[in-house]
Motif scaffolding. Structure first.
Motif, PDB file in Angstrom:
ATOM      1  N   TYR A  25      42.820  26.867  44.861  1.00 41.83           N
ATOM      2  CA  TYR A  25      43.034  26.903  46.305  1.00 41.83           C
ATOM      3  C   TYR A  25      43.816  28.167  46.670  1.00 41.83           C
ATOM      4  N   SER A  26      43.579  28.646  47.867  1.00 38.93           N
ATOM      5  CA  SER A  26      44.248  29.837  48.373  1.00 38.93           C
ATOM      6  C   SER A  26      45.762  29.655  48.353  1.00 38.93           C
ATOM      7  N   SER A  30      45.982  26.960  52.722  1.00 35.29           N
ATOM      8  CA  SER A  30      44.781  26.360  53.302  1.00 35.29           C
ATOM      9  C   SER A  30      44.006  25.628  52.212  1.00 35.29           C
ATOM     10  N   GLU A  32      41.063  26.431  51.429  1.00 39.62           N
ATOM     11  CA  GLU A  32      40.020  27.370  51.007  1.00 39.62           C
ATOM     12  C   GLU A  32      40.062  27.554  49.492  1.00 39.62           C
ATOM     13  N   ARG A  58      36.328  34.419  48.813  1.00 36.06           N
ATOM     14  CA  ARG A  58      37.430  35.379  48.875  1.00 36.06           C
ATOM     15  C   ARG A  58      38.138  35.476  47.532  1.00 36.06           C
TER      16      ARG A  58
END
Length: 70
Positions: A25-26, A30, A32, A58
């Motif tokens: 995870y980011s 978040s 993301e 990303r």
């Protein structure tokens, strides 16, 4: 994200200061999912890799120092 990481494995390992990579995870908090580049030192060149987006996933940079296998 794992498939993208695997597809770009050799490329990711050629980026400056990279000692490994993974998926998680980011760091922004978040939900993301990102490709995480583990770097010896977060130099300017290494941080630029953190602006990459590979096939919609990303890339983030995390300074870890060198890895040593035991």
């Amino acid at each position: 994200a794992s498939q993208v990481k695997d597809r770009y494995d050799k490329f990711l390992l050629t980026l400056p200061e990279v000692v490994g990579h993974g998926v998680g995870y980011s760091q922004s908090g978040s939900d993301e999912v990102v490709i995480r580049l583990f770097v010896k030192k977060a130099t300017q060149a290494a941080r630029q890799a953190g602006s990459l987006i590979l096939d919609g996933v990303r890339v983030e940079v995390q300074e870890t120092g060198e890895f040593h296998l035991l």
